[in-house]
Motif scaffolding. Structure first.
Motif, PDB file in Angstrom:
ATOM      1  N   CYS A 111       0.836  -1.199   0.000  1.00 38.67           N
ATOM      2  CA  CYS A 111       0.000   0.000   0.000  1.00 38.67           C
ATOM      3  C   CYS A 111       0.876   1.256   0.000  1.00 38.67           C
ATOM      4  CB  CYS A 111      -0.897   0.008   1.228  1.00 38.67           C
ATOM      5  SG  CYS A 111      -2.000   1.429   1.292  1.00 38.67           S
ATOM      6  N   HIS A 113       0.180   4.079   1.215  1.00 47.36           N
ATOM      7  CA  HIS A 113       0.006   4.955   2.377  1.00 47.36           C
ATOM      8  C   HIS A 113       1.156   4.675   3.336  1.00 47.36           C
ATOM      9  CE1 HIS A 113      -2.197   5.916   6.360  1.00 47.36           C
ATOM     10  NE2 HIS A 113      -1.631   7.000   5.895  1.00 47.36           N
ATOM     11  N   LEU A 114       1.110   3.522   4.013  1.00 43.94           N
ATOM     12  CA  LEU A 114       2.183   3.187   4.952  1.00 43.94           C
ATOM     13  C   LEU A 114       2.779   1.814   4.706  1.00 43.94           C
ATOM     14  CD1 LEU A 114       0.730   4.624   8.296  1.00 43.94           C
ATOM     15  CD2 LEU A 114       2.463   5.628   6.805  1.00 43.94           C
ATOM     16  N   GLY A 115       2.376   1.149   3.625  1.00 46.43           N
ATOM     17  CA  GLY A 115       3.071  -0.080   3.249  1.00 46.43           C
ATOM     18  C   GLY A 115       2.401  -1.377   3.631  1.00 46.43           C
ATOM     19  N   CYS A 116       1.187  -1.363   4.163  1.00 40.64           N
ATOM     20  CA  CYS A 116       0.501  -2.625   4.471  1.00 40.64           C
ATOM     21  C   CYS A 116       0.230  -3.401   3.169  1.00 40.64           C
ATOM     22  CB  CYS A 116      -0.834  -2.351   5.155  1.00 40.64           C
ATOM     23  SG  CYS A 116      -0.676  -1.810   6.863  1.00 40.64           S
ATOM     24  N   CYS A 129      -6.922  -2.071   1.179  1.00 38.18           N
ATOM     25  CA  CYS A 129      -5.902  -2.130   2.227  1.00 38.18           C
ATOM     26  C   CYS A 129      -6.605  -2.249   3.580  1.00 38.18           C
ATOM     27  CB  CYS A 129      -5.029  -0.877   2.198  1.00 38.18           C
ATOM     28  SG  CYS A 129      -3.791  -0.931   3.519  1.00 38.18           S
ATOM     29  N   CYS A 131      -5.461  -1.807   6.538  1.00 41.11           N
ATOM     30  CA  CYS A 131      -4.947  -1.006   7.662  1.00 41.11           C
ATOM     31  C   CYS A 131      -5.742   0.277   7.911  1.00 41.11           C
ATOM     32  CB  CYS A 131      -3.477  -0.670   7.429  1.00 41.11           C
ATOM     33  SG  CYS A 131      -2.421  -2.124   7.590  1.00 41.11           S
ATOM     34  N   HIS A 132      -5.902   1.098   6.864  1.00 42.99           N
ATOM     35  CA  HIS A 132      -6.599   2.380   7.070  1.00 42.99           C
ATOM     36  C   HIS A 132      -7.637   2.631   5.985  1.00 42.99           C
ATOM     37  CE1 HIS A 132      -2.334   2.711   8.425  1.00 42.99           C
ATOM     38  NE2 HIS A 132      -2.952   2.942   9.553  1.00 42.99           N
ATOM     39  N   GLY A 133      -8.061   1.558   5.322  1.00 43.85           N
ATOM     40  CA  GLY A 133      -9.157   1.690   4.371  1.00 43.85           C
ATOM     41  C   GLY A 133      -8.769   2.231   3.010  1.00 43.85           C
ATOM     42  N   GLY A 134      -7.531   2.124   2.622  1.00 46.43           N
ATOM     43  CA  GLY A 134      -7.127   2.562   1.282  1.00 46.43           C
ATOM     44  C   GLY A 134      -7.777   1.677   0.224  1.00 46.43           C
ATOM     45  N   PRO A 146      -6.377   7.102   2.321  1.00 43.36           N
ATOM     46  CA  PRO A 146      -5.193   7.954   2.466  1.00 43.36           C
ATOM     47  C   PRO A 146      -3.997   7.698   1.528  1.00 43.36           C
ATOM     48  CG  PRO A 146      -5.213   6.289   4.180  1.00 43.36           C
ATOM     49  CD  PRO A 146      -6.456   6.085   3.380  1.00 43.36           C
ATOM     50  N   PRO A 147      -3.953   6.642   0.708  1.00 40.53           N
ATOM     51  CA  PRO A 147      -2.744   6.439  -0.127  1.00 40.53           C
ATOM     52  C   PRO A 147      -2.444   7.666  -0.991  1.00 40.53           C
ATOM     53  CG  PRO A 147      -4.091   4.468  -0.179  1.00 40.53           C
ATOM     54  CD  PRO A 147      -4.903   5.527   0.515  1.00 40.53           C
TER      55      PRO A 147
HETATM   56  S1  FES Z   1      -1.313   1.401   4.948  1.00 41.98           S
HETATM   57 FE1  FES Z   1      -2.878   1.141   3.461  1.00 41.98          FE
HETATM   58  S2  FES Z   1      -4.330   2.654   3.923  1.00 41.98           S
HETATM   59 FE2  FES Z   1      -2.777   2.908   5.434  1.00 41.98          FE
END
Ligand code: FES
Length: 209
Positions: A111, A113-116, A129, A131-134, A146-147
């Motif tokens: 991802c 955003h932060l790599g999930c 994603c 983690c944060h709904g990307g 958020p990506p």
């Molecule tokens: S790591 Fe994917 S939306 Fe935050």
């Protein structure tokens, strides 16, 4: 010069001081330069890449992604593996310029955003994603959350001698799918972002094969 004998240009005391300081500098350099070189060399060492066979062209339709396990960092076992989502290029939707490295679209599962790790949901034709709904659309473009840029991609090619599709090094893309050297998650590439977040020296460039 005060304190010097007739004809001298430097006093004995000053000469001794300079000699001691010079010897000290040499001693310090003997310890610090190798340590500095050891610490900084990896920063400038460009990582090698390898082409990895992932199957014959018939394995990859253009309307659904196939999940392939690939090795990102050789020699460290499972920790160096990742997943790529691969399909054939579809000229109806893949509008970025075609060349010999994108006849198959291979998306990174990381991802931006932060790599999930993202997961492809075929019913929705979306990458999600957890983690944060990307959310990313079928082409890996950001559709929500958020990506900061589309999913990274891998160069692909057909190995003529083996008949196998191969995956090469990763690259990043901006929102118009223009290619850039690989960046980290969270680093936008649109506008001034490409200059604010330069690529690391160690990332491999465009393949030559
Ligand atoms: S790591 Fe994917 S939306 Fe935050």
């Amino acid at each position: 010069m005060p304190g010097a004998f007739e004809g001298e240009t430097v006093t004995r005391r000053r000469f001794m001081n300079l000699t001691a300081q010079g010897a000290g500098a040499v001693a310090v350099a003997t310890f610090t330069l190798p340590a500095l070189g050891f610490a900084l060399a990896p920063v400038f060492h460009q990582s090698p890449y390898q082409w990895q066979a992932i199957g014959p062209p018939s394995d990859f339709p253009d309307n659904i992604y196939q999940t392939k396990v690939i090795v990102l960092v050789p020699g460290i076992g499972e920790a160096g593996k990742s997943i790529a989502y691969v399909r054939s290029r579809n000229p109806a939707i893949d509008t970025e310029p075609e060349d010999k490295y994108n006849k198959w679209v291979a998306l990174s599962s990381r991802c931006m955003h932060l790599g999930c790790p993202v997961r492809y949901v075929s019913a929705a034709q979306r990458f999600i994603c957890p983690c944060h709904g990307g959310v990313y659309d079928f082409r890996g473009m950001v559709a929500g959350g958020p990506p900061v840029r589309p999913l990274d991609r891998f160069y692909t090619r057909l190995n003529q001698s083996t008949g196998q599709v191969e995956i090469g090094p990763r690259y990043s893309v901006n929102s118009e799918l223009a290619r850039f050297a690989p960046r980290d998650p969270g680093q936008p590439l649109d506008g001034i972002g490409q200059y604010l977040y330069p690529a690391r020296f160690s990332t491999p460039g465009k393949p030559t094969g």
